[in-house]
Design a protein around this motif. Sequence first.
Motif, PDB file in Angstrom:
ATOM      1  N   GLN A 147       8.217  61.303  13.267  1.00  0.00           N
ATOM      2  CA  GLN A 147       9.294  61.495  14.230  1.00  0.00           C
ATOM      3  C   GLN A 147      10.065  60.191  14.456  1.00  0.00           C
ATOM      4  N   GLN A 148       9.361  59.065  14.454  1.00  0.00           N
ATOM      5  CA  GLN A 148      10.032  57.777  14.637  1.00  0.00           C
ATOM      6  C   GLN A 148      10.927  57.452  13.432  1.00  0.00           C
ATOM      7  N   HIS A 156      13.877  59.975  13.379  1.00  0.00           N
ATOM      8  CA  HIS A 156      14.848  59.672  14.442  1.00  0.00           C
ATOM      9  C   HIS A 156      15.681  58.441  14.085  1.00  0.00           C
ATOM     10  N   ASP A 205      19.642  58.739  13.636  1.00  0.00           N
ATOM     11  CA  ASP A 205      20.483  57.935  14.527  1.00  0.00           C
ATOM     12  C   ASP A 205      21.419  57.031  13.731  1.00  0.00           C
TER      13      ASP A 205
END
Length: 171
Positions: free
Chosen positions: A104-105, A108, A112
């Motif tokens: 998820q990091q 993301h 982004d």
Amino acid sequence: MGETTPGADELRMRAILKKRGVGPAAGPVEDWWEPKGTPPAEEPDEEERPAPFTPQPDYWPRPHVPEVLTRPGVRMQAAIAPGTRRLLYNASAAAAGWGLGLYQQFAHAIADCGQQTSIGGAIVLGVGATILIAHVWDRRTRHWWPGNAWVARIPLATAILAVALWAPAAP
């Protein structure tokens, strides 16, 4: 006690046994598997005949110490193909990264960057991070004990998974 005469059944059984070579008054044995009229096979001398119930040299397996224990550095052949083993190794490391929240990091950060700059920037970030992790971290941990090397593979496998699953056109 008087002597009794043998009955018809006993006389018949004596004749059958005598014909088959049983008893002191037995005649020559007729082999049922040999055709009639052929002379019986000559038996070898007693010296040439092996002792009864003696195993032949190659009949029984000889116990031995496994080669892995006697010659260091020899590896046993794997039960699964090397490509399948590599796939399971990396897939399980990526799944562990997903479970630990690393996916998820990474995902993301890539998403982004894609929104802030462009799709090209996100691709450069994802591929650059993957190459950096492979060069700085993964290539230095490959020789570790397999359990530790698998744990050290988690960041690289997770980064590759995040780049592979990133969909820039998704809403």
